[in-house]
Structure formats: structure tokens, C-alpha cells
Write a protein that holds these residues in place. Sequence first.
Motif, mmCIF file in Angstrom:
data_model
loop_
_atom_site.group_PDB
_atom_site.id
_atom_site.type_symbol
_atom_site.label_atom_id
_atom_site.label_comp_id
_atom_site.label_asym_id
_atom_site.label_seq_id
_atom_site.Cartn_x
_atom_site.Cartn_y
_atom_site.Cartn_z
ATOM 1 N N ALA A 104 0.839 -1.211 0.000
ATOM 2 C CA ALA A 104 0.000 0.000 0.000
ATOM 3 C C ALA A 104 0.868 1.253 0.000
ATOM 4 C CB ALA A 104 -0.929 -0.010 1.217
ATOM 5 N N THR A 105 1.967 1.216 0.761
ATOM 6 C CA THR A 105 2.880 2.368 0.798
ATOM 7 C C THR A 105 3.508 2.583 -0.576
ATOM 8 O OG1 THR A 105 3.322 1.841 3.103
ATOM 9 C CG2 THR A 105 4.830 3.365 2.053
ATOM 10 N N GLY A 106 3.867 1.485 -1.243
ATOM 11 C CA GLY A 106 4.422 1.577 -2.599
ATOM 12 C C GLY A 106 3.420 2.208 -3.557
ATOM 13 N N ASN A 107 2.169 1.793 -3.446
ATOM 14 C CA ASN A 107 1.127 2.361 -4.310
ATOM 15 C C ASN A 107 0.944 3.854 -4.044
ATOM 16 O OD1 ASN A 107 0.518 0.022 -5.700
ATOM 17 N ND2 ASN A 107 -0.933 -0.673 -4.134
ATOM 18 N N GLN A 108 1.005 4.218 -2.771
ATOM 19 C CA GLN A 108 0.848 5.631 -2.403
ATOM 20 C C GLN A 108 1.996 6.458 -2.989
ATOM 21 O OE1 GLN A 108 0.069 5.687 1.791
ATOM 22 N NE2 GLN A 108 -0.414 7.875 1.772
ATOM 23 N N MET A 109 3.208 5.901 -2.925
ATOM 24 C CA MET A 109 4.366 6.613 -3.491
ATOM 25 C C MET A 109 4.219 6.744 -5.005
ATOM 26 S SD MET A 109 7.746 5.387 -1.377
ATOM 27 C CE MET A 109 7.337 3.693 -1.099
ATOM 28 N N TYR A 110 3.759 5.669 -5.627
ATOM 29 C CA TYR A 110 3.620 5.712 -7.087
ATOM 30 C C TYR A 110 2.573 6.753 -7.494
ATOM 31 C CZ TYR A 110 3.272 4.374 -11.929
ATOM 32 O OH TYR A 110 3.295 4.420 -13.301
ATOM 33 N N ARG A 111 1.489 6.825 -6.718
ATOM 34 C CA ARG A 111 0.445 7.819 -7.026
ATOM 35 C C ARG A 111 1.006 9.236 -6.914
ATOM 36 N NH1 ARG A 111 -3.101 4.303 -4.379
ATOM 37 N NH2 ARG A 111 -2.963 5.432 -2.423
ATOM 38 N N LEU A 112 1.868 9.458 -5.913
ATOM 39 C CA LEU A 112 2.472 10.785 -5.769
ATOM 40 C C LEU A 112 3.381 11.092 -6.965
ATOM 41 C CD1 LEU A 112 2.865 13.341 -4.052
ATOM 42 C CD2 LEU A 112 4.738 12.173 -2.872
ATOM 43 N N VAL A 113 4.155 10.101 -7.393
ATOM 44 C CA VAL A 113 5.005 10.272 -8.578
ATOM 45 C C VAL A 113 4.134 10.669 -9.775
ATOM 46 C CG1 VAL A 113 6.438 9.036 -10.268
ATOM 47 C CG2 VAL A 113 6.852 8.712 -7.823
ATOM 48 N N ALA A 114 3.021 9.952 -9.959
ATOM 49 C CA ALA A 114 2.139 10.217 -11.107
ATOM 50 C C ALA A 114 1.517 11.613 -11.015
ATOM 51 C CB ALA A 114 1.051 9.151 -11.178
ATOM 52 N N GLU A 115 1.201 12.033 -9.796
ATOM 53 C CA GLU A 115 0.575 13.342 -9.608
ATOM 54 C C GLU A 115 1.568 14.474 -9.887
ATOM 55 O OE1 GLU A 115 -1.816 15.754 -6.096
ATOM 56 O OE2 GLU A 115 -1.047 13.752 -5.661
ATOM 57 N N LEU A 116 2.834 14.254 -9.524
ATOM 58 C CA LEU A 116 3.849 15.303 -9.703
ATOM 59 C C LEU A 116 4.465 15.303 -11.104
ATOM 60 C CD1 LEU A 116 5.750 14.922 -6.280
ATOM 61 C CD2 LEU A 116 4.031 16.643 -6.878
ATOM 62 N N TYR A 117 4.279 14.191 -11.811
ATOM 63 C CA TYR A 117 4.944 14.002 -13.108
ATOM 64 C C TYR A 117 4.708 15.146 -14.109
ATOM 65 C CZ TYR A 117 6.232 11.602 -17.480
ATOM 66 O OH TYR A 117 6.776 11.263 -18.687
ATOM 67 N N PRO A 118 3.478 15.629 -14.286
ATOM 68 C CA PRO A 118 3.270 16.646 -15.339
ATOM 69 C C PRO A 118 3.867 18.027 -15.043
ATOM 70 C CG PRO A 118 1.177 15.630 -14.642
ATOM 71 C CD PRO A 118 2.214 15.256 -13.631
ATOM 72 N N ILE A 119 4.251 18.288 -13.809
ATOM 73 C CA ILE A 119 4.668 19.648 -13.436
ATOM 74 C C ILE A 119 6.053 19.971 -14.019
ATOM 75 C CG2 ILE A 119 5.212 21.172 -11.486
ATOM 76 C CD1 ILE A 119 3.331 19.425 -9.776
ATOM 77 N N CYS A 120 6.168 21.178 -14.591
ATOM 78 C CA CYS A 120 7.465 21.607 -15.110
ATOM 79 C C CYS A 120 8.269 22.255 -13.982
ATOM 80 C CB CYS A 120 7.309 22.602 -16.265
ATOM 81 S SG CYS A 120 8.923 23.066 -16.947
ATOM 82 N N ARG A 121 9.160 21.463 -13.398
ATOM 83 C CA ARG A 121 10.009 21.974 -12.324
ATOM 84 C C ARG A 121 11.341 22.498 -12.884
ATOM 85 N NH1 ARG A 121 7.093 17.978 -10.098
ATOM 86 N NH2 ARG A 121 7.994 16.703 -11.738
ATOM 87 N N SER A 122 12.012 23.276 -12.064
ATOM 88 C CA SER A 122 13.370 23.700 -12.382
ATOM 89 C C SER A 122 14.041 24.015 -11.050
ATOM 90 C CB SER A 122 13.330 24.925 -13.298
ATOM 91 O OG SER A 122 14.650 25.242 -13.685
ATOM 92 N N ILE A 123 15.198 24.670 -11.064
ATOM 93 C CA ILE A 123 15.847 24.943 -9.772
ATOM 94 C C ILE A 123 15.151 26.077 -9.019
ATOM 95 C CG2 ILE A 123 18.111 23.946 -10.253
ATOM 96 C CD1 ILE A 123 19.097 26.752 -11.002
ATOM 97 N N THR A 124 14.328 26.853 -9.722
ATOM 98 C CA THR A 124 13.512 27.880 -9.055
ATOM 99 C C THR A 124 12.152 27.899 -9.742
ATOM 100 O OG1 THR A 124 14.144 29.592 -10.634
ATOM 101 C CG2 THR A 124 15.523 29.401 -8.650
ATOM 102 N N GLY A 125 11.215 28.658 -9.199
ATOM 103 C CA GLY A 125 9.969 28.908 -9.920
ATOM 104 C C GLY A 125 8.743 28.189 -9.380
ATOM 105 N N ASN A 126 7.629 28.432 -10.076
ATOM 106 C CA ASN A 126 6.333 27.963 -9.593
ATOM 107 C C ASN A 126 6.169 26.447 -9.635
ATOM 108 O OD1 ASN A 126 5.485 30.536 -8.951
ATOM 109 N ND2 ASN A 126 4.799 30.941 -11.060
ATOM 110 N N GLY A 127 6.928 25.775 -10.514
ATOM 111 C CA GLY A 127 6.855 24.310 -10.553
ATOM 112 C C GLY A 127 7.331 23.697 -9.240
#
Length: 449
Positions: free
Chosen positions: A17-40
Motif C-alpha cells: 500500500a505504501t508503494g502504491n501511495q508513493m507511485y500515485r504521488l510520482v504520477a501526480e507530480l509528473y506533469p509539473i514543469c520543475r526547475s531549480i527555481t519557480g512555480n513548478g
Amino acid sequence: MGKTQLKELTNSIDFAATGNQMYRLVAELYPICRSITGNGVRETLNKIRSIIPLEIREVPSGTRVFDWEVPKEWNIEDAWVKDSKGNKIIDFKKSNLHVLNYSVPIRKKVSLGALKEHLYTLPDHPDWIPYRTSYYQENWGFCIRHKDFVKLKEDNYEICIDSTLQNGHLTFGEYFIQGQLQDEILISTHICHPSLCNDNLSGIALASMLAAHLSETNLQYSYRFLFIPGTIGSVAWLSLNEQKLSKIKHGLVLACVGDSGPFTYKRSRQGNAKIDDAVQQILRDSNGEVKIIDFSPYGYDERQYCSPGINLSVGCLMRTPYGEYPEYHTSADNLEFVTAENLAASFKTCINVFNVVEKNKKYINQNPKCEPQLGKRGIYDHIGGHSDSKNFQLAMLWVLNLSDGHHTLLDICMRSGLKFGLISEAADVLVAENLLKESSGESINRVVS
Ligand SMILES: [Zn+2]
């Protein structure tokens, strides 16, 4: 409800269940455009706040941090390239990897030759989009599949990068769990990569869930979790928190922990720190294929934690290391490349490592002149009832023999070749039977008053 003991976490926790929860978080964060600074980065940290009450901190652009300066803040709305007929041939909205991360804003028409000077591809993997950055040198560019690159024709292309690069902030997240001791264990993970799962999101998901579970656990050590942009984030944190560094006794950088490769542990610069012994012991105990590598000044934020003037006992736990899998820094490091099972196994490894660090004490044999007679104390009943009775008996003998106030349980493991779980269980039984006493001479840790 009281807090659980760390040792019990491995028995009581539902790892799947913990693995599934981690995977869901990965999937939720995946589309965000992150960088070293900024709104992502801010959006990412805000999502982590649904799991743990992270404190979000901001350091203004231009702030001097050791030999570095916090850069201008980068944000991006859109980016594309259109051919002369108006067809979008490169579209940031389809993959945020398409834009060279930290590209300066630009809008102009260019020839194919001029465009090509700003295109990045992977000829060896023509279906994958590379991930490229240009943080400290102002530039612009696009990353595309090589199979699309070779189809580009002579044309007049319109390019648009709708980004901003202005004075703003560097943002990072910090979460502190107070244990019984002031001494701390540092857990650090980078949060600066856009849509990449193993390199970045796996570490974020693992650190988040570890923090969530440890906050519900009775802990000796205090734990400090850092969710920071790579390099500049750890440089900034270390520079702003130098007075706290003496409290950090052990640490781990977590990265690339969701792929199916065997565990790799990169030792601290010290090489023989307790955290190095603890991770190596747990990986050895797991009976799986593992790789232990020496420290080198290349990699993730362990570079900063292990710089000579900082020199913390911080190692780096990975599965397949940076640069050693073809999907690394490409669009193929995606949601198929990481699994809930692999994340769960990484979670379990970390909990076991923390258990070692927390339980790694020295004891004194209360009957050191020749072996105590175990039979008359009913200890053979404990041994006989054990699923691994032969090794459990050996563990008793090793613990009794080496508990002279000089050896920790981990030292006894390494000398005996037995698993930490067995050695620690044997010590518990011997303490209960008054044959062993925790060494009071060892007070390396200051207790919270
Ligand atoms: Zn990376």
C-alpha cells in the motif's frame, strides 16, 4: 493512540500500500514543469504538504551562498516552434522536456540552420526526448526526438518561448521531526527535474512517505528532511544553516530509487561512517544483488554535504545510479520506468537502515567470566522457538562475547557475519534476562531536556 516503535514499523506496515501511495504521488507530480527555481517547485512542495506539514522556505535571488549566488527565478507558460504553414512542430504543452530548462524568453523567425543550433536530440535513442538545462548561462533551446529532427525541412520557422527570468526566489521545503535526541539524521532529495520519474520524483515520493511514517514513530534521533533543488539548494541550505551542522550525525541523499535495478550505495566521503556501515549491513542482509561504491565528488547533493569544509556523514542511496541507465535524463524515464514495488522495496530498506542507526548501541556482558549457563535461564527455549534457531544461538554467543563496552551491535554484525535483525533480537533477549546491560559510558548524544 501512542506512537509505534521503529522496529515494529517493518512488521506492521503495509509495504504494498505504501508503494502504491508513493507511485500515485510520482504520477501526480509528473506533469509539473520543475526547475531549480519557480512555480513548478512551489506547486510540487504544496502537493507534498498534503502528506507532511512541510515548511516552505524562500531565499531571494542574488543572495550570496558560499561561492554561489541564488539565481534569478525562472518561470514558463508555453513554448513552441511552428513551420511556415503554422503547424506546431514542437510543443511544450505535449512534454515539458521539449524546452531547454531555464531558456530565456524569445520570439522570432529563424531559418532551419539557425534553429538547428538550438536543438538537442539523442541520435542513439531516436524516440526519446533528451532533458537539458542551462541554468547558469543564458541560452534558449528545444529538445526533440531525433526521428523528428531528421524530418525537418528547409523553412522559415517561428519560435516562441514564453518564459520569464527575473529576480525572485529559490524555494525549498524542510520538515523536521523531533526525536528524543538533539542529534539528527538528514534526508535530502532534489526537486528540480521536470517530467522525469526515477531521477527526481522517486526520491521525492520516498522521502515524503518516510517522513509521514517516521512522524508517527517513537524516535531516538531527530530527523530533518530537505526537498531542495540540486546543487544550489544544498549549497544555500548549508550556507544558511551552518550552526546546525554539528547536530547532523548521519544522512542519506535519496535519488533514483524507483527503477528495477539492484540497490547501489555510494559511501560518504569519510567512507567508514556509521551510516555507511548501516546501509551496507542492511543491503547485505537483504541477500539481493547490491553495489557499494566509493564516494566521488560527482553526483547529487552528497557533493555539497561531503565537501571538505562540511564533511558530513552523508551517503547516497540509489538503485541504478545517475547516468548508468539509458533512460537517464530522457523522456523514457517515465511512469513505466518506475514501479510501486521498487519504491516499496526502497522504503523498506530505508526503514531498516534507520532501525540500525537507532538501535546501534554498546552493551556490557554482566557475566563475562566464561560463558553464562544459558540452559538454567531458559534461554534455550527462546532459541528453540526461533525460526532460525542455529543462527539465533550464534547471535547470542557473539553478542555476549563482544559486549565489552567497546563494540556496537553493528560492529558485532560485521564481525560475525550475522544479520542485524538477529543480533538486535539476541541483545533484547539477553537484556531481558539480565545478562546484558546497555553501556552507560556511551553518551555521544545529548538528550533533549
Ligand atoms: Zn538528474
